[in-house]
Design an enzyme around this catalytic site. Structure first.
Site, PDB file in Angstrom:
ATOM      1  N   ALA A 187      -7.065  -2.294  -1.088  1.00 19.58           N
ATOM      2  CA  ALA A 187      -6.345  -3.453  -1.612  1.00 19.58           C
ATOM      3  C   ALA A 187      -5.985  -3.256  -3.073  1.00 19.58           C
ATOM      4  CB  ALA A 187      -7.198  -4.717  -1.456  1.00 19.58           C
ATOM      5  N   CYS A 188      -4.860  -3.859  -3.467  1.00 23.59           N
ATOM      6  CA  CYS A 188      -4.481  -3.950  -4.877  1.00 23.59           C
ATOM      7  C   CYS A 188      -4.054  -5.391  -5.124  1.00 23.59           C
ATOM      8  CB  CYS A 188      -3.379  -2.951  -5.214  1.00 23.59           C
ATOM      9  SG  CYS A 188      -1.828  -3.241  -4.341  1.00 23.59           S
ATOM     10  N   GLN A 189      -3.358  -5.645  -6.198  1.00 27.04           N
ATOM     11  CA  GLN A 189      -3.017  -7.027  -6.512  1.00 27.04           C
ATOM     12  C   GLN A 189      -1.915  -7.570  -5.615  1.00 27.04           C
ATOM     13  OE1 GLN A 189      -4.789  -8.856  -8.439  1.00 27.04           O
ATOM     14  NE2 GLN A 189      -3.564 -10.714  -8.417  1.00 27.04           N
ATOM     15  N   GLY A 191       0.018  -5.273  -3.212  1.00 19.57           N
ATOM     16  CA  GLY A 191       0.205  -4.567  -1.946  1.00 19.57           C
ATOM     17  C   GLY A 191       0.876  -3.216  -1.989  1.00 19.57           C
ATOM     18  N   LEU A 216      -4.376  -8.789  -2.912  1.00 24.20           N
ATOM     19  CA  LEU A 216      -5.373  -9.828  -3.175  1.00 24.20           C
ATOM     20  C   LEU A 216      -4.724 -11.103  -3.694  1.00 24.20           C
ATOM     21  CD1 LEU A 216      -8.125  -7.622  -4.863  1.00 24.20           C
ATOM     22  CD2 LEU A 216      -7.982  -8.371  -2.474  1.00 24.20           C
TER      23      LEU A 216
END
Length: 296
Positions: A187-189, A191, A216
């Protein structure tokens, strides 16, 4: 892995796989590219020194001899096709933030957070592992300084997005911590960085990969158990827009919190206007002072 860097990767927009399936991705990537600094994406084949296996990393490079928009669209389209294929063939499974929360709590799957430190320190998922694929570029050479100035002038002052560099030790760090058969929820902020990470990890031999769709930032408060001083949705904002409360995330929060929340940012805006007026009037007074000196 061969050393390589990303000048900047900022202001990423959430990816919707359903849009891929409906053939609407070109509109999405056009919006994504329009938010980028004045640099160009290109794909480069890197080689892992441990596996001698080609892996691809999304990178940026200024382009003087090619049309700006055309090259951006072509390079992002190539990246989109590779990522789309990984998902369509089931090599990377798609999870919503809520499904990721269930998988972490019920199946003890590992969430691999690949965000840079500027986002991670604001909010994180409890128990997650953090290995950034891009990190804030602290180098001070001429090329990096030029890139930082470009990023700032092209919107970094407004969004607070820093200049980032690809961490060429990313794969090694993951390999040291996780065996190849580990179930990894990446996951990142928003996508896109996590999709780039999934591609690297898959090419390096990881086969149990799960991608958090939308990142996220798409998670609701009840989806994931979080820690940190701010909500997950606020981890990707910054700069003048955050200070004035003019981001989409803050507008949603203002609608929920009511007038007290809005008044705080209204007061900040008034303060900025007053300071700007004071500086302008001060500059005028100084100019008149020097004119009087010259006239005498």
């Amino acid at each position: 892995m061969e050393a390589s860097g990303l000048s900047s990767l900022n202001a990423l927009t959430p990816v919707s796989y359903s849009k891929f399936q409906r053939g609407q991705s070109s509109k999405f990537y056009g919006k994504f590219i329009s938010s980028m600094p004045a640099s160009l994406y290109f794909t480069r084949t890197l080689t892992s020194h441990r596996f001698q296996q080609p892996v691809r990393v999304l990178q940026m490079q200024a382009g003087d001899d090619e049309d700006y928009d055309l090259k951006q669209m072509r390079d992002m389209a190539a990246a989109k096709r590779r990522w789309d294929l990984l998902i369509r063939e089931g090599k990377v499974k798609v999870l919503t933030p809520r499904e990721a929360g269930y998988a972490i709590q019920l199946s003890n799957k590992t969430l691999l957070d690949v965000r840079p430190s500027v986002e991670r320190k604001k909010a994180w998922v409890k128990g997650s592992s953090w290995i950034p694929i891009f990190e804030v570029d602290n180098r001070s050479d001429i090329g990096t300084l030029s890139s930082k100035i470009t990023t700032f002038m092209m919107g970094g002052w407004w969004s607070g997005a820093p200049t980032l560099a690809y961490d060429n030790q990313f794969l090694l760090k993951v390999e040291e911590k996780f065996p190849k058969d580990t179930d990894l929820i990446v996951a990142c902020q928003r996508g896109l960085r996590s999709l780039a990470a999934c591609e690297l990890l898959y090419n390096a031999g990881y086969r149990n990969l799960f991608w958090v769709q939308g990142g996220l930032e798409a998670a609701e408060e009840e989806d994931l158990v979080t820690e940190g001083p701010q909500p997950l949705k606020f981890a990707g904002i910054g700069g003048v827009s955050e200070f004035l409360g003019w981001t989409d995330q803050q507008r949603v929060a203002a609608a929920k919190e009511g007038w007290g929340y809005r008044l705080l940012f209204s007061a900040r805006l008034v303060g900025v206007i007053l300071v700007a007026d004071a500086l302008f009037l001060g500059a005028q007074q100084v100019s008149r002072y020097f004119q009087d000196i010259r006239s005498h």
